[in-house]
Scaffold this motif. Sequence first.
Motif, mmCIF file in Angstrom:
data_model
loop_
_atom_site.group_PDB
_atom_site.id
_atom_site.type_symbol
_atom_site.label_atom_id
_atom_site.label_comp_id
_atom_site.label_asym_id
_atom_site.label_seq_id
_atom_site.Cartn_x
_atom_site.Cartn_y
_atom_site.Cartn_z
ATOM 1 N N LYS A 1 47.682 30.326 33.152
ATOM 2 C CA LYS A 1 47.922 30.570 34.671
ATOM 3 C C LYS A 1 46.741 30.085 35.428
ATOM 4 O O LYS A 1 47.041 29.373 36.390
ATOM 5 C CB LYS A 1 47.943 32.116 34.766
ATOM 6 N N THR A 2 45.600 30.290 34.828
ATOM 7 C CA THR A 2 44.430 29.510 36.038
ATOM 8 C C THR A 2 44.528 28.238 35.873
ATOM 9 O O THR A 2 44.417 27.561 37.027
ATOM 10 C CB THR A 2 43.096 30.272 35.353
ATOM 11 N N SER A 3 44.710 27.539 34.867
ATOM 12 C CA SER A 3 44.799 26.358 34.556
ATOM 13 C C SER A 3 45.684 25.737 35.568
ATOM 14 O O SER A 3 45.825 24.664 36.127
ATOM 15 C CB SER A 3 45.242 25.702 33.243
ATOM 16 N N SER B 1 38.717 33.543 30.032
ATOM 17 C CA SER B 1 39.556 34.400 30.704
ATOM 18 C C SER B 1 39.417 34.890 32.002
ATOM 19 O O SER B 1 38.175 35.192 32.250
ATOM 20 C CB SER B 1 39.569 35.365 29.591
ATOM 21 N N THR B 2 40.256 35.051 32.849
ATOM 22 C CA THR B 2 40.244 35.864 33.925
ATOM 23 C C THR B 2 39.940 37.309 33.983
ATOM 24 O O THR B 2 40.444 37.884 33.204
ATOM 25 C CB THR B 2 41.428 35.418 35.108
ATOM 26 N N VAL B 3 39.017 37.509 34.816
ATOM 27 C CA VAL B 3 38.713 39.045 35.092
ATOM 28 C C VAL B 3 39.177 39.538 36.236
ATOM 29 O O VAL B 3 38.863 39.154 37.268
ATOM 30 C CB VAL B 3 37.143 39.203 35.100
ATOM 31 N N TRP C 1 47.675 34.150 44.224
ATOM 32 C CA TRP C 1 46.851 35.246 43.386
ATOM 33 C C TRP C 1 47.132 35.016 41.731
ATOM 34 O O TRP C 1 47.904 34.797 41.256
ATOM 35 C CB TRP C 1 47.269 36.508 43.713
ATOM 36 N N ASP C 2 45.646 34.886 41.124
ATOM 37 C CA ASP C 2 45.767 34.537 39.759
ATOM 38 C C ASP C 2 45.341 35.851 38.909
ATOM 39 O O ASP C 2 44.143 36.327 39.247
ATOM 40 C CB ASP C 2 44.903 33.251 39.620
ATOM 41 N N THR C 3 46.322 36.297 38.379
ATOM 42 C CA THR C 3 46.083 37.778 37.672
ATOM 43 C C THR C 3 45.370 37.470 36.280
ATOM 44 O O THR C 3 45.888 36.415 35.826
ATOM 45 C CB THR C 3 47.143 38.623 37.822
HETATM 46 MG MG MG Z 1 43.155 32.969 33.856
#
Ligand code: MG
Length: 219
Positions: free
Chosen positions: A35-37, A53-55, A76-78
């Motif tokens: 997702k973040t990528s 990993s997203t916090v 929004w990146d969850t």
């Molecule tokens: Mg992420």
Amino acid sequence: MASAGDPPTSPRDAADQNFDYMFKLLLIGNSSVGKTSFLFRYADDSFTPAFVSTVGIDFKVKTVYRHDKRIKLQIWDTAGQERYRTITTAYYRGAMGFLLMYDVANQESFTAVQDWATQIKTYSWDNAQVILVGNKCDLEDERVVLAEDGQRLADDLGFEFFEASAKENINVKQVFERLVDVICEKMNESLDPSSSPGSNGKGPALGDAPPPQPSSCSC
Ligand code: MG
Ligand code: GTP
């Protein structure tokens, strides 16, 4: 980490009040599906093989032009990790569109799609638009989820479907543009008195949206 009241990501974005519409979009799906990528590829055209990993939750702002309108996207990146679920689901309300992502090389992430769809149903607006994205389609040798299975599940859930790769920049822009278009189509439907008997018929229309893009990548 950003919160709902935080300012947009850059001074330029903050100063940019010149837009016709603002769409709030959410990226959801299991941890490590990309997702973040995907968001970094779209917003900054960058990719890193390292996994951070997203916090909680984070967001980026990007302005796009569609149908002669300037549309500001708040994306929004969850975090996919279970432990952040209470925080992340609090952001579902008000989202106009979701990218529900799985990893084509990770069966568990595909099996979890059904649960993510239930989360959307539970916590979001009824008319939120969803696109199912099978990410990492560059990993053809490690693929465990066939494109046909992704398409079938998307059909069952009533979502559109794309395969994509944040790494190889396949279908990233197309997925976001399609999500913007389906939101615009939905808005026009609800503003058009002939297609929606209960609506007031006021407000701007965005024009006809183009036909859907091809739903899977060629890799
Ligand atoms: Mg992420
Ligand atoms: P959480 O923040 O924990 O929810 O994970 P995430 O979904 O944001 O995953 P992230 O974007 O951090 O990516 C996880 C790993 O997958 C990283 O090592 C990325 O480099 C890698 N990755 C992301 N997208 C792709 C892709 O399209 N292809 C390949 N081969 N690797 C990818």
